[in-house]
Design a protein around this motif. Structure first.
Motif, PDB file in Angstrom:
ATOM      1  N   THR A   1       5.115 -13.395  -5.250  1.00  0.00           N
ATOM      2  CA  THR A   1       6.113 -12.610  -4.517  1.00  0.00           C
ATOM      3  C   THR A   1       7.235 -13.475  -3.959  1.00  0.00           C
ATOM      4  O   THR A   1       8.367 -13.004  -3.820  1.00  0.00           O
ATOM      5  CB  THR A   1       5.453 -11.831  -3.370  1.00  0.00           C
ATOM      6  OG1 THR A   1       4.740 -12.745  -2.523  1.00  0.00           O
ATOM      7  CG2 THR A   1       4.484 -10.792  -3.920  1.00  0.00           C
ATOM      8  N   SER A   2       6.953 -14.741  -3.635  1.00  0.00           N
ATOM      9  CA  SER A   2       8.011 -15.585  -3.074  1.00  0.00           C
ATOM     10  C   SER A   2       9.051 -15.920  -4.132  1.00  0.00           C
ATOM     11  O   SER A   2      10.266 -15.812  -3.890  1.00  0.00           O
ATOM     12  CB  SER A   2       7.425 -16.861  -2.474  1.00  0.00           C
ATOM     13  OG  SER A   2       6.790 -17.661  -3.458  1.00  0.00           O
ATOM     14  N   GLY A   3       8.606 -16.354  -5.303  1.00  0.00           N
ATOM     15  CA  GLY A   3       9.544 -16.608  -6.383  1.00  0.00           C
ATOM     16  C   GLY A   3      10.311 -15.355  -6.748  1.00  0.00           C
ATOM     17  O   GLY A   3      11.529 -15.386  -6.978  1.00  0.00           O
TER      18      GLY A   3
ATOM     19  N   PHE B   1       4.221 -18.508 -13.149  1.00  0.00           N
ATOM     20  CA  PHE B   1       4.961 -19.132 -14.241  1.00  0.00           C
ATOM     21  C   PHE B   1       5.503 -17.968 -15.060  1.00  0.00           C
ATOM     22  O   PHE B   1       4.741 -17.195 -15.639  1.00  0.00           O
ATOM     23  CB  PHE B   1       4.067 -20.057 -15.062  1.00  0.00           C
ATOM     24  CG  PHE B   1       3.707 -21.316 -14.325  1.00  0.00           C
ATOM     25  CD1 PHE B   1       4.477 -22.465 -14.457  1.00  0.00           C
ATOM     26  CD2 PHE B   1       2.616 -21.339 -13.467  1.00  0.00           C
ATOM     27  CE1 PHE B   1       4.161 -23.624 -13.758  1.00  0.00           C
ATOM     28  CE2 PHE B   1       2.294 -22.484 -12.761  1.00  0.00           C
ATOM     29  CZ  PHE B   1       3.070 -23.629 -12.907  1.00  0.00           C
ATOM     30  N   VAL B   2       6.817 -17.828 -15.076  1.00  0.00           N
ATOM     31  CA  VAL B   2       7.432 -16.582 -15.515  1.00  0.00           C
ATOM     32  C   VAL B   2       7.125 -16.246 -16.967  1.00  0.00           C
ATOM     33  O   VAL B   2       7.177 -15.077 -17.360  1.00  0.00           O
ATOM     34  CB  VAL B   2       8.958 -16.597 -15.278  1.00  0.00           C
ATOM     35  CG1 VAL B   2       9.269 -16.793 -13.803  1.00  0.00           C
ATOM     36  CG2 VAL B   2       9.645 -17.663 -16.128  1.00  0.00           C
TER      37      VAL B   2
ATOM     38  N   ALA C   1       8.097 -19.913 -11.075  1.00  0.00           N
ATOM     39  CA  ALA C   1       8.972 -18.889 -10.496  1.00  0.00           C
ATOM     40  C   ALA C   1       9.819 -19.425  -9.357  1.00  0.00           C
ATOM     41  O   ALA C   1      11.002 -19.090  -9.241  1.00  0.00           O
ATOM     42  CB  ALA C   1       8.135 -17.698 -10.020  1.00  0.00           C
ATOM     43  N   ARG C   2       9.242 -20.275  -8.509  1.00  0.00           N
ATOM     44  CA  ARG C   2      10.047 -20.773  -7.394  1.00  0.00           C
ATOM     45  C   ARG C   2      11.082 -21.785  -7.868  1.00  0.00           C
ATOM     46  O   ARG C   2      12.103 -21.978  -7.197  1.00  0.00           O
ATOM     47  CB  ARG C   2       9.160 -21.346  -6.284  1.00  0.00           C
ATOM     48  CG  ARG C   2       8.567 -20.253  -5.394  1.00  0.00           C
ATOM     49  CD  ARG C   2       8.308 -20.714  -3.965  1.00  0.00           C
ATOM     50  NE  ARG C   2       7.310 -21.727  -3.849  1.00  0.00           N
ATOM     51  CZ  ARG C   2       6.014 -21.517  -3.632  1.00  0.00           C
ATOM     52  NH1 ARG C   2       5.559 -20.268  -3.522  1.00  0.00           N
ATOM     53  NH2 ARG C   2       5.171 -22.514  -3.528  1.00  0.00           N
ATOM     54  N   ALA C   3      10.855 -22.449  -9.006  1.00  0.00           N
ATOM     55  CA  ALA C   3      11.917 -23.296  -9.567  1.00  0.00           C
ATOM     56  C   ALA C   3      13.114 -22.429  -9.946  1.00  0.00           C
ATOM     57  O   ALA C   3      14.267 -22.784  -9.661  1.00  0.00           O
ATOM     58  CB  ALA C   3      11.412 -24.061 -10.785  1.00  0.00           C
ATOM     59  N   PHE C   4      12.855 -21.277 -10.572  1.00  0.00           N
ATOM     60  CA  PHE C   4      13.930 -20.325 -10.857  1.00  0.00           C
ATOM     61  C   PHE C   4      14.601 -19.885  -9.562  1.00  0.00           C
ATOM     62  O   PHE C   4      15.833 -19.791  -9.485  1.00  0.00           O
ATOM     63  CB  PHE C   4      13.364 -19.098 -11.591  1.00  0.00           C
ATOM     64  CG  PHE C   4      13.482 -19.144 -13.082  1.00  0.00           C
ATOM     65  CD1 PHE C   4      14.602 -18.653 -13.729  1.00  0.00           C
ATOM     66  CD2 PHE C   4      12.464 -19.686 -13.851  1.00  0.00           C
ATOM     67  CE1 PHE C   4      14.715 -18.683 -15.114  1.00  0.00           C
ATOM     68  CE2 PHE C   4      12.548 -19.722 -15.231  1.00  0.00           C
ATOM     69  CZ  PHE C   4      13.688 -19.225 -15.868  1.00  0.00           C
ATOM     70  N   ALA C   5      13.782 -19.589  -8.532  1.00  0.00           N
ATOM     71  CA  ALA C   5      14.336 -19.112  -7.261  1.00  0.00           C
ATOM     72  C   ALA C   5      15.240 -20.159  -6.625  1.00  0.00           C
ATOM     73  O   ALA C   5      16.366 -19.850  -6.205  1.00  0.00           O
ATOM     74  CB  ALA C   5      13.202 -18.737  -6.308  1.00  0.00           C
ATOM     75  N   TRP C   6      14.760 -21.408  -6.553  1.00  0.00           N
ATOM     76  CA  TRP C   6      15.578 -22.456  -5.919  1.00  0.00           C
ATOM     77  C   TRP C   6      16.865 -22.691  -6.707  1.00  0.00           C
ATOM     78  O   TRP C   6      17.941 -22.835  -6.121  1.00  0.00           O
ATOM     79  CB  TRP C   6      14.809 -23.768  -5.816  1.00  0.00           C
ATOM     80  CG  TRP C   6      13.475 -23.717  -5.136  1.00  0.00           C
ATOM     81  CD1 TRP C   6      12.379 -24.462  -5.451  1.00  0.00           C
ATOM     82  CD2 TRP C   6      13.090 -22.913  -4.006  1.00  0.00           C
ATOM     83  NE1 TRP C   6      11.336 -24.163  -4.606  1.00  0.00           N
ATOM     84  CE2 TRP C   6      11.750 -23.223  -3.704  1.00  0.00           C
ATOM     85  CE3 TRP C   6      13.740 -21.962  -3.218  1.00  0.00           C
ATOM     86  CZ2 TRP C   6      11.046 -22.628  -2.668  1.00  0.00           C
ATOM     87  CZ3 TRP C   6      13.053 -21.345  -2.193  1.00  0.00           C
ATOM     88  CH2 TRP C   6      11.726 -21.669  -1.920  1.00  0.00           C
ATOM     89  N   TYR C   7      16.737 -22.731  -8.011  1.00  0.00           N
ATOM     90  CA  TYR C   7      17.910 -22.977  -8.855  1.00  0.00           C
ATOM     91  C   TYR C   7      18.925 -21.840  -8.698  1.00  0.00           C
ATOM     92  O   TYR C   7      20.118 -22.074  -8.480  1.00  0.00           O
ATOM     93  CB  TYR C   7      17.469 -23.115 -10.307  1.00  0.00           C
ATOM     94  CG  TYR C   7      18.583 -23.422 -11.278  1.00  0.00           C
ATOM     95  CD1 TYR C   7      19.294 -24.622 -11.196  1.00  0.00           C
ATOM     96  CD2 TYR C   7      18.928 -22.523 -12.286  1.00  0.00           C
ATOM     97  CE1 TYR C   7      20.320 -24.906 -12.092  1.00  0.00           C
ATOM     98  CE2 TYR C   7      19.944 -22.794 -13.180  1.00  0.00           C
ATOM     99  CZ  TYR C   7      20.640 -23.998 -13.073  1.00  0.00           C
ATOM    100  OH  TYR C   7      21.658 -24.271 -13.962  1.00  0.00           O
TER     101      TYR C   7
END
Length: 482
Positions: free
Chosen positions: A401-403, A391-392, A336-342
């Motif tokens: 919650t962060s992602g 992992f979405v 999820a945070r990979a999606f968020a950063w991207y």
């Protein structure tokens, strides 16, 4: 008047252990070692008569805050100091500096703790655990001292604003503090510069001296003064450039970007790794610099860093955190945070450049197209409550919650700037409500997947933490939905 309050403890016995030779506590702070046997930590609360009676009629949260990078997974046992009764354990895994951990106490346990005090013991730890101590009762640092949190506010959202606008939102310099600074700066249009700017100054004072020298410890607790250890360390530059265009650290960041790009054929990456973080920590600060300093070369570089990550990390319905060019290996699929950063880097880079003289550069259209594409991809992975699993594509990994806050903030910003349809704003607004239910009584975001030091196993375990970094992402979502 606030309806929550902190009751800081007095450290009455502590270990005489010394810090590891290559580690140091954050500048201007002091900490104590927590172990077993003679290394135990004992705490007392000192109250008189009516004060004690008033405090002891409600449940509470016993908190300690990690003061040195901790690469282990252990429980801290909590015992009443006089009766030696065990009352619970605090689960601490792969923690970072300024991260609070807590044990929920019943009314009966709270009364006993206030009467007897507690001792804390960590058994069989492979790594030393250091926590902040009482800091001479400094009010601005009370969150980080051992304490009991008491009470329940009328509005946890208001408490989140209070925590953001204070030293309590402090995080280690780099991508974590960058999320907080970005959250603070995004609140400027809503709360005004008079409320936000003094807090930016307060945070800057932790990491910069009066000459503007960068003084900090990296995420391993090692001194890193005057350097950027990885491409993740440069996210704060986005806000620094917006807020203090003449800050001397900006030149050092530019030199870092240029040197890193030269080593890697134009790719600003860490060694042999293209990471999603770079969308947010490299491309976005470069776009801010391009806009503020009217530098077309920086605008082109920002676009190039986004497109590099699009081509290496985005695969149809999937986004990877990392790609290793030499081995051609992709890792952390759909984190999820990979999606968020991207997504955050993509949208913020595009917004900055569209507000600059370089809005018509050839790559802008590609950014706009990718925003539309990946936004729909992200929405397709939502869980029934509107948020995203760690992992979405795997609901069993539970909500992160962060992602979720980072993805939602990107969608809200994109919609507010007409890069996405208005339906995405409605979705983000619903997610803000849902995420606000995860705020602690004092406004820290809970339900956050721990930072990535523990690898894939920890990320898939369902382990969750309190995080001011996560609160910074939540604050961005709050700001962009207003």
């Amino acid at each position: 008047m606030r309806q929550i309050y902190y009751l800081p403890a007095h450290v009455v016995s502590e270990s005489k252990a010394l810090l590891p030779d290559d580690k140091q506590i954050a500048r201007g702070w002091h900490a104590v070692h927590l172990g077993e046997g003679q290394e135990q930590l004992s705490l007392l609360w000192q109250f008189q008569g009516d004060q004690l009676k008033q405090a002891a009629v409600q449940g509470s949260r016993l908190r300690i805050t990690v003061a040195l990078d901790y690469r282990d997974a252990q429980q801290v046992d909590v015992f009443l100091r006089q009766s030696n009764a065990w009352i619970g354990a605090i689960d601490i895994r792969y923690a970072y500096v300024f991260q609070p951990f807590e044990l929920l106490l019943t009314e009966e346990q709270t009364a006993a703790v206030l009467n007897e005090g507690v001792r804390l013991e960590l058994k069989n730890g492979k790594e030393p655990l250091w926590v902040f101590d009482a800091h001479d009762d400094e009010a601005s640092r009370v969150l980080f001292a051992p304490h009991l949190l008491m009470g329940e506010p009328d509005s946890r959202v208001n408490e989140a604003m209070h925590t953001m606008l204070s030293l309590s939102s402090l995080q280690p310099f780099g991508w974590m503090e960058g999320c907080v600074l970005d959250g603070l700066h995004s609140l400027q249009p809503i709360l005004g510069e008079n409320r936000v700017n003094p807090i930016l100054d307060l945070h800057f004072s932790q990491f910069f001296n009066e000459r503007g020298d960068l003084l900090y410890e990296d995420l391993h607790g090692k001194q890193a003064d005057g350097t950027f250890t990885t491409i993740e360390a440069t996210l704060p530059l986005a806000v620094i450039v917006k807020y203090r265009m003449d800050h001397p650290v900006i030149l050092k960041a530019l030199e870092f970007f240029e040197a890193t790009g030269r080593r890697n054929g134009g790719a600003v990456i860490d060694e042999d790794m293209v990471s999603a973080e770079g969308s947010y920590t490299v491309a976005y600060p470069l776009a801010v610099m391009a806009r503020q300093f009217k530098r077309q070369d920086m605008a082109e570089q920002a676009i190039a860093q986004i497109l590099l990550r699009r081509d290496c990390l985005a695969r149809e319905q999937h986004v990877y955190l990392r790609f290793h060019p030499r081995s051609q290996e992709h890792t952390f699929c759909n984190w999820a945070r990979a999606f968020a950063w991207y997504c955050l880097g993509l949208v913020k880079t595009c917004v900055e450049l569209k507000d600059s003289p370089y809005a018509n550069l050839s790559g802008i259209a590609e950014l706009e197209a990718e925003i539309i594409r990946v936004a729909q991809v992200a929405v397709n992975w939502r869980q029934p409550n509107g948020l995203w699993s760690c992992f979405v594509d795997d609901p069993t990994t539970e909500i992160d919650t962060s992602g979720s806050a980072g993805i939602s903030a990107a969608l809200a910003l994109g919609a507010s700037r007409q890069l996405l349809p208005s339906t995405y704003m409605s979705l983000a607004q619903r997610n803000l409500v849902e995420l606000s239910s995860y705020l602690s009584p004092d406004g820290i975001l809970t339900g956050v997947a721990q930072h990535n030091a523990g690898g894939m196993e920890l990320q898939r375990s369902g382990y969750r933490v309190h995080s001011q970094m996560g609160l910074g992402l939540w604050a961005q979502l709050y700001a962009y939905t207003k």
